[in-house]
Design a protein around this motif. Structure first.
Motif, PDB file in Angstrom:
ATOM      1  N   GLN A  13     -20.542  20.509  15.164  1.00 47.65           N
ATOM      2  CA  GLN A  13     -19.760  20.528  16.389  1.00 47.65           C
ATOM      3  C   GLN A  13     -20.362  21.560  17.331  1.00 47.65           C
ATOM      4  N   THR A  14     -20.239  21.305  18.630  1.00 46.14           N
ATOM      5  CA  THR A  14     -20.901  22.162  19.606  1.00 46.14           C
ATOM      6  C   THR A  14     -19.956  22.611  20.706  1.00 46.14           C
ATOM      7  N   GLU A  15     -20.335  23.711  21.308  1.00 50.06           N
ATOM      8  CA  GLU A  15     -19.609  24.246  22.466  1.00 50.06           C
ATOM      9  C   GLU A  15     -20.632  24.472  23.575  1.00 50.06           C
ATOM     10  N   TYR A  23     -22.987  26.440  17.951  1.00 52.79           N
ATOM     11  CA  TYR A  23     -22.953  25.418  16.901  1.00 52.79           C
ATOM     12  C   TYR A  23     -22.010  25.817  15.771  1.00 52.79           C
ATOM     13  N   GLN A  58     -17.910  11.961  25.588  1.00 57.33           N
ATOM     14  CA  GLN A  58     -18.965  12.597  24.798  1.00 57.33           C
ATOM     15  C   GLN A  58     -20.014  13.294  25.656  1.00 57.33           C
ATOM     16  N   THR A  66     -21.771  16.436  25.022  1.00 59.42           N
ATOM     17  CA  THR A  66     -22.056  16.530  23.586  1.00 59.42           C
ATOM     18  C   THR A  66     -23.240  15.666  23.176  1.00 59.42           C
ATOM     19  N   ASP A 103     -26.681  16.897  21.287  1.00 58.22           N
ATOM     20  CA  ASP A 103     -27.098  16.353  19.992  1.00 58.22           C
ATOM     21  C   ASP A 103     -28.530  15.827  20.029  1.00 58.22           C
TER      22      ASP A 103
END
Length: 263
Positions: free
Chosen positions: A11-13, A20, A124, A127, A131
């Motif tokens: 998951q990312t911010e 991460y 998304q 995000t 990715d």
């Protein structure tokens, strides 16, 4: 400290740099805090992301049975132009397909190894770009369903790439591109059905990854062949962990594997 759990994509911010997180059932790891530390990874089993059984992972974190049966692994996931929910036609589970396909989708340009076109649900953004390890990205059209996004992507891939060269991305052997200029070049090739959804005025999104040392020669860690590995973490980009000895580990490609992490 030892953590264990089923690997799923980090998951990312969206921040400077990207933050991460590895999330397990009962715990999580803020991966940025592990930079310049030695991490040991050990494969201890498998758990299909759909049925939860200890079966060999076939693709996308699913066992072979679930990959060919479950709606979350339908062909339209990877090939959005095959979406049929807008026609009220079922592939594997019409209720699920309507929920996912009949929502706003973005066709975008991203620069990770080269300029490429891609599709993602609006929810998304950014995000999906993170990715993929893109250091810049730009929306082209926003359409109301996955099918329109898919046929737009298919039309544009005649003029721009639709794949990322993961080796080039991880080596950071890339150059800045004027994505606004690319967008205008590609406008004429957008299918007539999607032309009304062209985004006229927007700006590039720039992404900064927490990498202290880029590899020059890559060694991809395959847990099936090498079930135990230890190395010093020097970077995170896309869904990859980058180690000092130039080993790289793709978390996304190892979804469904149960691991033990000693950090």
């Amino acid at each position: 400290m030892v953590y264990s759990g089923v690997l799923t994509k980090m998951q990312t911010e969206f921040s400077e740099p990207i933050q991460y997180y590895l999330v397990f059932k009962n715990d999580f790891i803020h991966v940025n805090q592990l930079l310049n530390k030695t991490i040991s990874i050990k494969l201890i089993g498998h758990q299909c992301l759909s049925c939860g059984l200890d079966r060999p992972i076939y693709r996308q974190g699913f066992c072979k049975s679930c990959f060919f049966d479950k709606p979350v692994a339908g062909d339209w996931i990877m090939r959005p132009e095959l979406s049929t929910a807008h026609l009220d036609q079922e592939d594997r589970d019409l209720e699920y397909e309507k929920r996912v396909q009949l929502q706003p989708h973005i066709v975008y340009l991203a620069n990770s190894s080269n300029v490429k076109v891609g599709v993602t649900r609006k929810t998304q953004v950014p995000t999906r770009w993170i990715d993929q390890g893109a250091h810049e990205a730009l929306e082209i059209v926003e359409v109301p369903n996955r099918y329109l996004a898919g046929i737009t992507e298919v039309a544009l891939k005649d003029y721009v790439a639709d794949k990322t060269n993961w080796r080039t991305m991880l080596k950071n052997d890339i150059k800045d591109e004027d994505l606004l200029e690319w967008k205008q070049k590609l406008k004429a090739y957008i299918p007539e059905e999607a032309q009304p959804y062209f985004i006229e005025n927007n700006t590039e999104t720039h992404i900064n990854f927490p990498v202290e040392q880029y590899p020059t020669k890559l060694k991809s860690l395959n847990l099936t062949k090498t079930p135990e590995y230890s190395g010093k973490l020097v970077g995170i980009k896309g869904q990859y962990l980058i180690f000092e000895d130039q080993t790289v580990f793709n978390i996304r490609a190892n979804e469904g594997k149960v691991v033990e992490l000693d950090v």
